[in-house]
Design a protein around this motif. Structure first.
Motif, PDB file in Angstrom:
ATOM      1  N   HIS A 150       0.859  -1.189   0.000  1.00  0.00           N
ATOM      2  CA  HIS A 150       0.000   0.000   0.000  1.00  0.00           C
ATOM      3  C   HIS A 150       0.899   1.244   0.000  1.00  0.00           C
ATOM      4  O   HIS A 150       1.920   1.282   0.697  1.00  0.00           O
ATOM      5  CB  HIS A 150      -0.900  -0.008   1.236  1.00  0.00           C
ATOM      6  N   PRO A 151       0.543   2.292  -0.757  1.00  0.00           N
ATOM      7  CA  PRO A 151       1.405   3.487  -0.804  1.00  0.00           C
ATOM      8  C   PRO A 151       1.636   4.124   0.560  1.00  0.00           C
ATOM      9  O   PRO A 151       2.683   4.728   0.793  1.00  0.00           O
ATOM     10  CB  PRO A 151       0.640   4.430  -1.733  1.00  0.00           C
ATOM     11  N   LEU A 152       0.664   3.994   1.460  1.00  0.00           N
ATOM     12  CA  LEU A 152       0.803   4.610   2.777  1.00  0.00           C
ATOM     13  C   LEU A 152       1.444   3.679   3.791  1.00  0.00           C
ATOM     14  O   LEU A 152       1.603   4.053   4.949  1.00  0.00           O
ATOM     15  CB  LEU A 152      -0.573   5.062   3.280  1.00  0.00           C
ATOM     16  N   SER A 153       1.767   2.479   3.373  1.00  0.00           N
ATOM     17  CA  SER A 153       2.359   1.518   4.291  1.00  0.00           C
ATOM     18  C   SER A 153       3.874   1.679   4.304  1.00  0.00           C
ATOM     19  O   SER A 153       4.506   1.937   3.278  1.00  0.00           O
ATOM     20  CB  SER A 153       1.990   0.087   3.863  1.00  0.00           C
ATOM     21  N   LYS A 154       4.447   1.517   5.490  1.00  0.00           N
ATOM     22  CA  LYS A 154       5.889   1.626   5.628  1.00  0.00           C
ATOM     23  C   LYS A 154       6.591   0.303   5.336  1.00  0.00           C
ATOM     24  O   LYS A 154       7.810   0.235   5.317  1.00  0.00           O
ATOM     25  CB  LYS A 154       6.246   2.099   7.037  1.00  0.00           C
ATOM     26  N   ASP A 155       5.818  -0.757   5.160  1.00  0.00           N
ATOM     27  CA  ASP A 155       6.411  -2.053   4.862  1.00  0.00           C
ATOM     28  C   ASP A 155       5.726  -2.628   3.626  1.00  0.00           C
ATOM     29  O   ASP A 155       5.057  -1.908   2.883  1.00  0.00           O
ATOM     30  CB  ASP A 155       6.285  -3.006   6.052  1.00  0.00           C
ATOM     31  N   ASP A 156       5.908  -3.903   3.404  1.00  0.00           N
ATOM     32  CA  ASP A 156       5.330  -4.543   2.219  1.00  0.00           C
ATOM     33  C   ASP A 156       3.993  -5.200   2.512  1.00  0.00           C
ATOM     34  O   ASP A 156       3.559  -6.085   1.777  1.00  0.00           O
ATOM     35  CB  ASP A 156       6.304  -5.594   1.669  1.00  0.00           C
ATOM     36  N   CYS A 157       3.353  -4.790   3.579  1.00  0.00           N
ATOM     37  CA  CYS A 157       2.087  -5.404   3.950  1.00  0.00           C
ATOM     38  C   CYS A 157       0.947  -4.876   3.085  1.00  0.00           C
ATOM     39  O   CYS A 157       0.854  -3.680   2.809  1.00  0.00           O
ATOM     40  CB  CYS A 157       1.767  -5.126   5.414  1.00  0.00           C
TER      41      CYS A 157
END
Length: 1492
Positions: free
Chosen positions: A1222-1229
């Motif tokens: 997700h673009p707002l995610s800091k990881d690959d979740c």
């Protein structure tokens, strides 16, 4: 002395007379019920009988004279009885639950054992045995949570069930590699299993796995080259072979894979004019050195097949004999003579042409082969060689065991008759041969059951056409027969003896009496007292098993076979109890028949030589330093196991000199090639790709096309060459079967319908019950599972001037051989059975006018017995749609008669009203568009602004049962026809793009709509502008600041503007890649504007780059390793292509004369290296052209990519693992987990070839974040992104969930949030979790649950995401299979309507419903409008009228229809008749009321 001699003679005669009067000893036992199973323990007189009705087992140790109940088994507990196939002392009694019993002493004693779960109902038998160690057994069990939800688990024991351990879950059948005595490959503990796909429950994703340690570790073997294969549906051990069958979705064709060592597998190759199909091939009793298969070649009405025989490694099959007789169950008239190599009895159909073409009854003849099926001859009588004999075989069994023979050498019995063909069984007599079928004589008149005893010394028979009190026997090979009385009249059911036919004891199962007075008898017959003398050496003869035409002993596999056999006229019995006759052999000199083609060689067409099938393997140290030749295989090899003497015979396997060039791959041109074809036509009317699946044979890329002049053309090489087919027929429409890629139907103006079962290679026809309907309805509907089940919607009483014209639905289950009336006065009918839905196979939904009156409302009715009776589901409907997970119905709201209401069902039986958000106000709901239901929720577009040409609406999203909706997004653009700018990203979970109307108030007042593109990465829970790239193709910055996405973002032209709606942003196989045409700015501009560019994304829409200035059409090839673009609606002579996912582009000129290109296409899977341009030369008026672009010659695409499935993250191969986020995610979740997708490295110079499984695995589960939640019912998203209660409304009462779901143990108080159905997150910010309360009556259950640990994140992923949701490409769910009839999985526009043409049923189904967005596979979501009256004539001219608004290429307004339309959702919209320009449900209220 004379007196003494006289007295001695008198005594002797008396003794003889006394002996002659002796008969067999008879013992009769009466049973309580009919026998379910009976078997002998081999080499003994011990017999078991299973009475399944009483659940008990009886045992006899004296061949059936006395019977005792097995007392160790509790009353009623014996559910199944199985004998160990290799250990003749072991048997098993299985209970229905977890209690079972085993014996190792032929049933003297039984030991109870328990299994963790009951036996599987899906595996018969549920046990699988080891051929070398009887203590090793596999047990297939099932763990069921409901009647429709069962998990299969396989267990193993190594000590005869003293202990049992779990081996593997989610199995679909397992076997020991050494499951037959002849299979010597694999290790002693090697097990092969068919298992579920990694993240899918569907058969087309099943895999084959192998383990040497009971699945502590497992591997997936390479079946096709260096690739694994999905879709394994079955596996079987045959002699020294293990065979696995695979089936891809969209076809019935199977791929057969064979191994002789459990590690190296090869695909079996059949002649090009035959293919294997599911339920259409039968593995027959094979030899030690070949596999024999019968393949169905006709329809199901009068089935016939072709017999094939393989080489010794099971890879290449040759045709033995055609027109084999078989029945509808796949049983084939084929049997080998037991104990004798090479002799086979078959039945063939003599009048096969009349059966195929005229549906005549079969005339069956019997044939026999003495050379393993190479040649066949008729059965001849011993005394009259001109008379031919025909025998009833396996398809008409009248006894148990083998039909014709036993271990008794050379003795063969059968029921049949002489004459031209086989007559009914009751008209047959008993015939006998004592020379293994070379010659025959009449044994007994009338049909009899028969058995062999004492190695053939005695033959026993009993009348089989009714009751009798006599049993007959012969002691001279059937020449003479004696009779004895049973004592009462009985009806014979089974006559049997020990498996080796070496004793003089027999068992007869029979009944006496009728009705309630029927008695079930077991009669023991003992002939031991019939003859006291035991045969000595002089009573035996040396009998050769096979003889040639001259009567000389014949050779097979390098030897002659003979037996020591009792002479027919010897007055003795062999009396070697349980000792089978042993074959002896004499070695022969080798001849041509002792050789076969070597590996990688196959027989030439004339059968005289063996030709290479691929590049020859080069021996070491040859073809070096300028060598031009080398010594290599001749192409022949001695058949493994053949013992012939090579001296004096042909030395066919001697090495020969070969050209070194035969060891080299053919060179590629290094260039792209093209081939143009012109057609005299105004335009292309429709075309369809018939793509081969992964298990299909051949290499064709077939397209069938219809021109505006009703001419049909077919190409098998992607448009390089076209053939004009059906030349003398005017074809009005092409109907592909959307579930089976090989099937296509061609409609004419009358009742005659042409069809093909092999992509147009062979054309057949049937007669429809009526002409096609005149109501603009689609004519043919197909069943998802049965390709021969069709619904035909035809016209009745539609003569000119008739006012009673209406449509009638008919049903056939045999491909048009026979039709039955289904229902009259219908609008549309559909089969409802879908994969994963537990409906009846016969469940059909129809829209029917009430009381069969066209003036009455349409009712939705259903039936599961072809409308012998029916159920009214809804009394007034507009239409219904069958989606991947739901059935959606648009019905008239009875409360006001103006609006529509939506009802949904997940099982086709129970419907519930859709509940829209309380803050969602639409005065009159008159138009819906069902967008998608592939992610465990329905996306529904509800029209809000209906002003003509200024339409827009809101997208609402449902809960898991399609009934409770929350608002996803307002102001979503749609057009006049109801199509919506909404599209899912293929291959990825939950990503979607929309265009919204930014100036809603202005649009309501007639201002031009200003559109903005929005994207969601979490299944519609949050939407954001599309991030624009920093610069254009020339490196120039945009005029606006891309850092301010609300004022400066990327906007793409969507579904409503496309000339060809099949040109989707993404591809089902090029995961992560997206393309679109648009501009950067505040709003979407025009395609012809100067600032229009073509953009590309490599990360699922997170980031974009401009790749070409202007408006281009695009296609993905080879799973995205090739991208080709061409200018839209422009005159051009070139295309551009990229081999590195758009980083670099090169032009290619394909013509000297510029063309106007209307479309570019490729196979639906985007897996070809060929593309096809459709258009016309700019200077031509009445000629259209296609241009094939072939990229296979490119040097950069000449090597197949290498992938190590065991180490997918290895850097040494040509692929990498990509993680979307997700673009707002800091990881690959994303959706609570980290998913890895297999993608080819852009820089790798190779081609993908066979489709790769895209989802490599789920590497981690994540903590919950805001992106895992959406607003709950009665809540709305605030400006800060939080979910707030709608002012004036109350929170939903979650305790009602307990009433709706009686098994639910607890509920949560509302927080304003609910989990996105796709997410598997655990812990973290669980925004939907508040205090939990126990449901009334479940307080104790709730306490126990709180004490447990719950499910892991992985299983949450499987249970929440994959099982309930058809996630398509990303998880292998090709949900487009679920499309049927007029609307199905895809988008459907559900507007109000009455007397008009219904929804998309007015046109061909594959053009409309495939317009769907299905997570991860199908292409674009489209709205399917309910159009007015007869689109039939206006769009296709099927009713005999003109071309209507869209006349094809001529006016450039209609895109071509290809198989893309349904294979990946690139469907084409229907057109509105220019004289009928209003949508149903969009008229003013007065007109609305009139129609309702």
């Amino acid at each position: 002395m004379l007196v003494s001699l006289f007295l001695q003679l008198l005594c002797f005669c008396a003794l003889v007379l006394a002996r002659e009067k002796k008969g067999p000893e008879i013992s009769t036992t009466t049973l309580d019920h009919a026998v379910s199973n009976l078997f002998y323990f081999d080499d003994s007189d011990v017999v078991l009988i299973h009475d399944r009705e009483a659940g008990k087992v009886l045992r006899s140790d004296d061949a059936g004279v006395k019977w005792v109940k097995v007392d160790e088994i509790p009353k009623g507990a014996a559910w199944q009885v199985w004998q160990h196939p290799y250990d003749h002392k072991v048997a098993y009694i299985l209970g229905e639950e977890d209690r079972h019993w085993v014996t190792s002493d032929r049933g003297k004693s039984w030991t109870e054992f328990n299994t963790p779960v009951p036996p599987s109902l899906f595996r018969s038998p549920p046990l699988r045995w080891h051929a070398q160690d009887s203590d090793k057994v596999l047990f297939h069990g099932q763990k069921c949570t409901s009647i429709l939800s069962c998990q299969e688990i396989t267990y193993y024991t190594k000590d005869g069930f003293k202990t049992i351990k779990e081996m593997r879950t989610d199995t679909r059948g397992c076997t020991f590699a050494r499951s037959t005595p002849l299979f010597e490959g694999g290790g002693k503990d090697t097990v092969i299993c068919v298992v579920l796909g990694k993240y899918s429950p569907w058969p087309h994703d099943q895999r084959l796995v192998v383990s040497d340690n009971y699945f502590k570790k497992e591997t997936e073997p390479y079946l096709e080259g260096h690739r694994t294969v999905q879709g394994i549906i079955n596996m079987a051990a045959v002699k020294g072979f293990i065979v696995a069958a695979a089936k891809a979705e969209g076809t019935k064709e199977l791929a057969m894979y064979v191994t002789r060592d459990a590690s190296t597998w090869h695909r079996a190759v059949f002649p090009s004019d035959h293919k294997l199909e599911e339920d259409a091939y039968t593995l027959l009793e094979s030899t030690n050195y070949s596999i024999q298969v019968d393949v169905l070649t006709t329809g199901p009405g009068n089935p016939m097949g072709v017999l094939f025989n393989s080489n010794s490694n099971g890879t290449y099959f040759t045709r033995n004999i055609e027109h084999m007789n078989r029945n509808s169950m796949g049983i084939v008239d084929f049997e080998k003579i037991q104990g004798i190599q090479g002799i086979v009895l078959v039945n063939v159909v003599d009048n096969w042409e009349q059966v195929e073409k005229l549906r005549k009854d079969k005339k069956v003849q019997s044939k026999i082969s003495f050379d393993d099926g190479r040649t066949f001859s008729p059965l001849k009588l011993k005394d009259d060689k001109k008379k031919l004999l025909h025998l009833h075989s396996v398809t008409d069994m009248s006894n148990v065991g083998r039909i014709f023979s036993s271990p008794a050498p050379g003795l063969v019995l059968g029921i049949g008759n002489t004459g031209d063909h086989l007559k009914p069984y009751e008209e047959g007599d008993l015939w006998v041969s004592d020379d293994a079928g070379i010659s025959w004589k009449l044994a007994l008149e009338e049909a009899h059951k028969y058995e062999f005893g004492d190695q053939g010394s005695i033959l026993v028979a009993i009348y089989d056409e009714g009751e009798t009190d006599e049993i007959k026997y012969s002691v001279n090979h059937g020449t003479d027969w004696e009779t004895f009385k049973v004592g009462k009249k009985v009806r014979a059911k089974v006559l049997t003896t020990v498996p080796d036919s070496t004793t003089l004891k027999f068992i007869l199962l029979a009944t006496t009496g009728k009705g309630s007075k029927t008695e079930h008898l077991v009669i023991s017959i003992d002939f031991n007292n019939l003859q006291e003398r035991k045969c000595d050496d002089e009573d035996f003869e040396k009998w050769y098993a096979r003889r040639d035409e001259k009567g000389e002993p014949d050779c097979l596999m390098g030897h002659k076979q003979f037996y020591k056999r009792r002479k027919a006229d010897s007055d003795c019995f062999v009396k070697d109890k349980f000792k089978e006759p042993e074959a002896e052999f004499e070695r022969c000199t080798c001849n041509e028949e002792d050789y076969e083609c070597d590996y990688n060689f196959r027989k030439s067409e004339d059968g005289k030589t063996c030709e290479p099938t691929s590049v020859l393997a080069k021996p070491k140290n040859v073809c070096k330093d300028g060598d031009e030749t080398f010594m290599g295989s001749s192409g022949f090899r001695l058949i493994p196991g053949d013992v012939c003497n090579p001296k004096g015979g042909p030395d066919l396997d001697k090495e020969v000199e070969r050209d070194c060039n035969q060891t080299k791959e053919p060179s590629v041109s290094g260039k792209i090639s093209h081939e143009a074809t012109s057609f005299k036509a105004e335009g292309f009317k429709e075309s369809f790709y018939f793509e081969r699946t992964e298990t299909s044979t051949g290499k064709d890329e077939t397209i069938i096309m219809r021109t505006s002049e009703q001419k049909i053309y077919r190409t098998v090489d992607h448009g390089k060459n076209w053939d004009h087919i059906l030349k003398d027929e005017g074809i009005t429409a092409i109907y592909p079967n959307q579930y089976f890629n090989d099937r296509v139907y061609f409609l004419t103006g009358g009742k005659k319908v042409f069809y093909s079962r092999n992509r147009g290679e062979r054309i057949e026809h049937f007669e429809a019950p009526t002409e096609a309907n005149d109501d603009g309805l689609h004519v043919l509907s197909f069943h998802a599972d049965y390709e021969d089940w069709l619904i035909w919607t035809g016209a009745d009483k539609c003569e000119k001037g008739s006012d009673e014209c209406h449509s009638v639905a008919y049903i056939t289950t045999d491909r048009g051989d026979h039709w039955e009336t289904l229902l009259r006065y219908v609008r549309k009918c559909e089969f409802i059975k879908k994969e994963g839905r537990g409906d009846s196979e016969k469940l059909v939904y129809c829209e029917q006018f009430k009381d069969e009156d066209l003036a009455q409302p349409l009712q939705l009715v259903s039936s599961d017995n072809w409308f012998a009776d029916k159920q009214v589901r809804f009394s007034s409907v507009v239409s219904f749609a069958t989606m991947s997970e739901f059935i959606i119905v648009a019905a008239t709201d009875q409360r006001d008669g103006k609006s529509l209401k939506v009802d949904a069902s997940v099982d086709g039986k129970i419907f519930a009203d859709a509940e829209f958000p309380k803050n969602f106000h639409v005065p009159v709901q008159k138009a819906y568009t069902v967008l998608d239901s592939s992610t465990h929720a329905v996306f529904l577009h509800v029209t809000v602004g209906s002003r003509q040409n200024f339409e827009y609406g809101s997208i609402v999203k449902s809960n898991s049962n399609g009934t409770s909706y929350v608002l996803s997004l307002n102001g979503v653009n749609r057009n006049r026809n109801g199509y919506v700018d909404f599209e899912k990203t293929l291959g990825l979970e939950g990503a979607a793009l929309v265009n919204v109307v930014a100036n809603i108030e202005g649009a309501d007042n007639g201002q031009t709509k200003k559109l903005k593109t929005m994207i969601s990465h979490n299944d519609g829970a949050e939407w954001a502008p599309l991030q624009a790239p920093d610069e254009d193709t020339d490196g120039n910055r945009w005029e606006c600041d891309v850092g301010q996405p609300e004022e400066c973002s990327l906007h793409l032209h969507g579904y409503t503007e496309r000339t060809d709606p099949r040109d989707t942003f993404s591809s089902p196989t090029a995961v992560g890649l997206m393309m679109g045409v648009g501009n950067v700015g505040e709003h979407l501009g025009s395609k012809v504007d100067e600032d229009t560019f073509t953009f590309l994304s490599r990360d699922g829409g997170k980031s974009w780059r401009a790749v070409m200035k202007g408006n281009f059409m695009w296609e993905y090839g080879d799973q995205g390793s090739i991208i080709v673009i061409v200018q839209e609606k422009a005159t051009t002579d070139r295309v551009f292509y990229s081999l590195d996912e758009g980083e670099h582009w090169a032009p290619y000129q394909f013509t000297e004369s510029k063309m106007k290109i209307e479309r570019i296409s490729t196979v639906p899977s985007d897996n070809s290296r060929n593309f096809l341009l459709w258009g016309r030369v700019a200077s031509s008026d009445n000629t259209v052209s296609t241009v094939n672009l072939d990229f296979t010659g490119l040097k950069e695409r000449s090597r197949q990519c290498e992938f190590d499935s065991e180490h997918p993250d290895s850097q040494s191969h040509d692929y990498w693992l990509w993680k979307p986020s997700h673009p707002l995610s800091k990881d690959d979740c994303l959706f609570g987990h980290v998913a890895q997708y297999i993608r080819k490295k852009p820089e790798a110079d190779c081609y993908n070839g066979r489709k790769m499984p895209q989802l490599s695995g789920i590497t981690a589960n994540c903590s919950c974040t805001r992106q895992d939640f959406e607003c709950d019912y009665n809540y709305e998203r605030g400006t800060d992104g939080s979910c707030r209660l709608v002012p004036g409304l109350s929170p939903p009462d979650h305790e009602l969930q307990c009433e709706e779901n009686p098994d639910q143990t607890h509920f949560y108080y509302p927080t304003g949030y609910r989990r996105i159905p796709l997410t598997t997150c655990h812990g973290g910010r669980e925004l939907d979790v508040a205090d939990a309360e126990a449901c009334p009556g479940h307080e104790e259950d709730f306490k126990k649950e709180k004490a447990s640990h719950g499910l892991s994140g992985f299983w949450l992923f499987v249970l929440i995401v994959l099982l309930p949701a058809a996630l398509a490409g990303s998880v292998g769910y090709w949900v487009y299979k679920h499309w049927d009839g007029g609307m199905k999985v895809g988008s459907i526009r559900l507007g109000s309507g009455g007397g008009g043409g219904g929804a998309f049923e007015a046109d061909r189904p594959w053009i409309k419903y495939p317009i769907a967005a299905l997570a991860g596979i199908v292409a674009v979501v489209a709205a399917v409008p309910l159009l007015v009256r007869s689109l039939w004539r206006s769009v296709t001219g099927r009713g005999g009228g003109g071309g209507g608004r869209y006349s094809g290429l001529g006016d450039g307004s209609r895109a071509y229809t290809t198989r893309n339309s349904f294979a990946r959702g690139r469907g084409e919209y229907a057109a509105v008749d220019p004289d009928e320009d209003e949508l149903l449900g969009e008229d003013d209220e007065e007109d609305e009321r009139e129609r309702v």
